[in-house]
Structures are given as structure tokens and as C-alpha cells.
Scaffold this motif. Structure first.
Motif, mmCIF file in Angstrom:
data_model
loop_
_atom_site.group_PDB
_atom_site.id
_atom_site.type_symbol
_atom_site.label_atom_id
_atom_site.label_comp_id
_atom_site.label_asym_id
_atom_site.label_seq_id
_atom_site.Cartn_x
_atom_site.Cartn_y
_atom_site.Cartn_z
ATOM 1 N N PHE A 181 0.835 -1.196 0.000
ATOM 2 C CA PHE A 181 0.000 0.000 0.000
ATOM 3 C C PHE A 181 0.872 1.251 0.000
ATOM 4 C CE2 PHE A 181 -2.140 3.448 2.249
ATOM 5 C CZ PHE A 181 -3.289 3.575 1.485
ATOM 6 N N ASN A 182 0.519 2.217 -0.859
ATOM 7 C CA ASN A 182 1.275 3.460 -0.942
ATOM 8 C C ASN A 182 0.427 4.664 -0.564
ATOM 9 O OD1 ASN A 182 2.316 5.906 -2.763
ATOM 10 N ND2 ASN A 182 4.057 4.574 -2.242
ATOM 11 N N HIS A 183 -0.752 4.782 -1.176
ATOM 12 C CA HIS A 183 -1.628 5.915 -0.880
ATOM 13 C C HIS A 183 -3.022 5.663 -1.457
ATOM 14 C CE1 HIS A 183 -0.237 7.042 -4.965
ATOM 15 N NE2 HIS A 183 -1.439 7.576 -5.080
ATOM 16 N N CYS A 184 -3.901 6.576 -1.164
ATOM 17 C CA CYS A 184 -5.216 6.573 -1.797
ATOM 18 C C CYS A 184 -5.490 7.999 -2.254
ATOM 19 C CB CYS A 184 -6.304 6.071 -0.853
ATOM 20 S SG CYS A 184 -6.620 7.162 0.536
ATOM 21 N N GLY A 185 -6.652 8.197 -2.818
ATOM 22 C CA GLY A 185 -7.002 9.524 -3.307
ATOM 23 C C GLY A 185 -8.232 9.460 -4.190
ATOM 24 N N ILE A 186 -8.375 10.487 -4.982
ATOM 25 C CA ILE A 186 -9.480 10.591 -5.934
ATOM 26 C C ILE A 186 -8.892 10.761 -7.321
ATOM 27 C CG2 ILE A 186 -11.499 11.942 -6.661
ATOM 28 C CD1 ILE A 186 -11.914 10.615 -3.949
ATOM 29 N N ASP A 187 -9.357 9.951 -8.270
ATOM 30 C CA ASP A 187 -9.064 10.138 -9.685
ATOM 31 C C ASP A 187 -10.264 10.827 -10.312
ATOM 32 O OD1 ASP A 187 -6.589 8.791 -9.837
ATOM 33 O OD2 ASP A 187 -7.551 6.863 -10.249
ATOM 34 N N VAL A 188 -10.014 11.830 -11.133
ATOM 35 C CA VAL A 188 -11.076 12.442 -11.927
ATOM 36 C C VAL A 188 -10.657 12.303 -13.389
ATOM 37 C CG1 VAL A 188 -12.423 14.506 -12.430
ATOM 38 C CG2 VAL A 188 -11.630 14.086 -10.093
ATOM 39 N N PHE A 189 -11.289 11.355 -14.065
ATOM 40 C CA PHE A 189 -11.020 11.116 -15.481
ATOM 41 C C PHE A 189 -11.982 11.962 -16.305
ATOM 42 C CE2 PHE A 189 -9.707 7.171 -13.451
ATOM 43 C CZ PHE A 189 -8.569 6.786 -14.153
ATOM 44 N N THR A 190 -11.472 12.629 -17.339
ATOM 45 C CA THR A 190 -12.323 13.323 -18.305
ATOM 46 C C THR A 190 -12.177 12.597 -19.635
ATOM 47 O OG1 THR A 190 -11.955 15.425 -17.178
ATOM 48 C CG2 THR A 190 -12.862 15.534 -19.394
ATOM 49 N N TYR A 232 -5.692 13.845 -10.245
ATOM 50 C CA TYR A 232 -5.795 12.954 -9.090
ATOM 51 C C TYR A 232 -5.096 13.529 -7.879
ATOM 52 C CZ TYR A 232 -1.124 11.381 -10.565
ATOM 53 O OH TYR A 232 0.196 11.321 -10.928
ATOM 54 N N SER A 233 -5.633 13.138 -6.721
ATOM 55 C CA SER A 233 -5.021 13.518 -5.452
ATOM 56 C C SER A 233 -4.209 12.341 -4.930
ATOM 57 C CB SER A 233 -6.093 13.923 -4.432
ATOM 58 O OG SER A 233 -6.903 12.817 -4.105
ATOM 59 N N VAL A 234 -3.136 12.666 -4.229
ATOM 60 C CA VAL A 234 -2.289 11.665 -3.580
ATOM 61 C C VAL A 234 -2.371 11.955 -2.088
ATOM 62 C CG1 VAL A 234 0.057 10.759 -3.339
ATOM 63 C CG2 VAL A 234 -0.772 11.555 -5.582
ATOM 64 N N GLU A 235 -2.974 11.012 -1.328
ATOM 65 C CA GLU A 235 -3.261 11.244 0.083
ATOM 66 C C GLU A 235 -2.788 10.070 0.941
ATOM 67 O OE1 GLU A 235 -7.383 12.659 0.552
ATOM 68 O OE2 GLU A 235 -7.454 12.780 -1.634
ATOM 69 N N PRO A 236 -1.491 9.971 1.193
ATOM 70 C CA PRO A 236 -0.997 8.809 1.950
ATOM 71 C C PRO A 236 -1.425 8.770 3.406
ATOM 72 C CG PRO A 236 0.808 10.256 1.316
ATOM 73 C CD PRO A 236 -0.438 10.822 0.717
ATOM 74 N N SER A 237 -1.573 9.899 4.050
ATOM 75 C CA SER A 237 -1.862 9.881 5.489
ATOM 76 C C SER A 237 -3.347 9.903 5.818
ATOM 77 C CB SER A 237 -1.170 11.058 6.166
ATOM 78 O OG SER A 237 -1.676 12.272 5.653
ATOM 79 N N VAL A 238 -4.175 10.247 4.860
ATOM 80 C CA VAL A 238 -5.616 10.404 5.112
ATOM 81 C C VAL A 238 -6.345 9.068 5.077
ATOM 82 C CG1 VAL A 238 -7.726 11.469 4.231
ATOM 83 C CG2 VAL A 238 -5.598 12.744 4.219
ATOM 84 N N CYS A 239 -5.800 8.107 4.370
ATOM 85 C CA CYS A 239 -6.615 6.937 4.037
ATOM 86 C C CYS A 239 -6.031 5.616 4.485
ATOM 87 C CB CYS A 239 -6.823 6.910 2.549
ATOM 88 S SG CYS A 239 -5.276 6.989 1.645
ATOM 89 N N SER A 240 -5.297 5.588 5.544
ATOM 90 C CA SER A 240 -4.715 4.323 5.989
ATOM 91 C C SER A 240 -5.769 3.279 6.294
ATOM 92 C CB SER A 240 -3.805 4.540 7.202
ATOM 93 O OG SER A 240 -4.552 5.105 8.264
ATOM 94 N N GLU A 241 -7.001 3.722 6.607
ATOM 95 C CA GLU A 241 -8.074 2.763 6.888
ATOM 96 C C GLU A 241 -8.569 2.058 5.633
ATOM 97 O OE1 GLU A 241 -9.976 6.681 5.912
ATOM 98 O OE2 GLU A 241 -8.358 6.081 7.224
#
Length: 153
Positions: free
Chosen positions: A118-127, A142-151
Motif C-alpha cells: 500500500f502506498n496511498h489513496c485519493g481521488i481520480d477524476v477522469f475526463t 488525481y489527489s495523492v493522500e498517503p496519510s488520510v486513508c490508511s483505513e
């Protein structure tokens, strides 16, 4: 009686027609999954077939209390997608698709692993734009959010 049979036959044919042709939303999600598959397989041919090469990617992340935004064209990122030392596995957690004519977007929360870690999570917005060849990805933000989404691991 003939009218009832005609209406019944018409309804049955419409239902079969609707089932045999994938919905536009399904086609969009299929392209998102193909994008993830291309990353995991490091398949630049597949990637080139589903993106507009002059389209762009933009990432946003917070790093050391500063905001980092990185933009690149798909054609310039192709080589970075091929790295046997860092195989990317991205997983869609859910998706919301909006379509209007020849333009569409997919909002896709995701988790990302590198070499199965596991590296990170986030949101992808594809157009997407609908071209002569079908739906193509013209941008990926896309957002890169390693500390927000450990769950979400």
C-alpha cells in the motif's frame, strides 16, 4: 389482439436491444479499468489505445506542509509507466460517472499499491471525449493522500 401482440413484440425487442448494447456508463468504467490494467501490466500499447496522447495528467499532494502540483502530457509519461522495480496496482473503490453528449467524467476514489505494498489513496477524476474510436481519456486529475486513508488499506 394484433395491437397487443405488436406492443408485446416491440417491448421485447427494445428490452433485448437495451441488453445487447453496453450503456455509455459501462463503457466509461471499462476504460477506467483498462487504465488500471495498463498500469499493472505496464502495457503502453493498451494505454495509448485509451488515452489522447496530447491529453494531460495533473496530481496534487501535500508534502512537508506545502502543496505540490505536477502536470504532464500522457505522451511524456509513457516511459514512467514502465518500471519493473515499481509495478503500480490501482484499485477503484467506487465510481460516479456523468455523461453529456460527447463529454464524460468519472469520479473514482482509489487505493494504490506499488509492488503489492500500500502506498496511498485519493481521488481520480477522469475526463473523456467520445471520438471516432470511442471514449478516450483526455485528462486525469488525481489527489495523492498517503496519510488520510490508511483505513482503506
Amino acid at each position: 389482439m394484433k395491437q397487443i401482440l405488436f406492443i408485446f413484440a416491440l417491448l421485447c425487442s427494445l428490452q433485448l436491444y437495451g441488453q445487447s448494447i453496453p450503456s455509455e456508463e459501462k463503457l466509461i468504467l471499462q476504460k477506467v479499468n483498462q487504465f488500471f490494467e495498463a498500469l499493472a501490466r505496464q502495457d503502453t500499447l493498451l494505454l495509448k489505445s485509451i488515452v489522447v496522447l496530447d491529453g494531460q495528467t495533473t496530481s496534487i499532494r501535500t508534502q512537508n506542509d506545502s502543496l505540490r502540483i505536477r502536470t504532464a502530457l500522457f505522451k511524456d509519461r509513457m516511459k514512467s509507466f514502465v518500471n519493473p522495480q515499481a509495478v503500480i496496482y490501482e484499485k477503484m473503490l467506487s465510481a460516479e460517472v456523468k455523461i453529456h453528449g460527447r463529454i464524460a467524467m468519472a469520479w473514482v476514489p482509489y487505493t494504490l499499491s506499488i509492488n503489492q505494498n500500500f502506498n496511498h489513496c485519493g481521488i481520480d477524476v477522469f475526463t473523456f471525449f467520445k471520438t471516432q474510436e470511442g471514449w478516450k481519456i483526455v485528462s486525469l486529475d488525481y489527489s495523492v493522500e498517503p496519510s488520510v486513508c490508511s483505513e482503506r488499506k
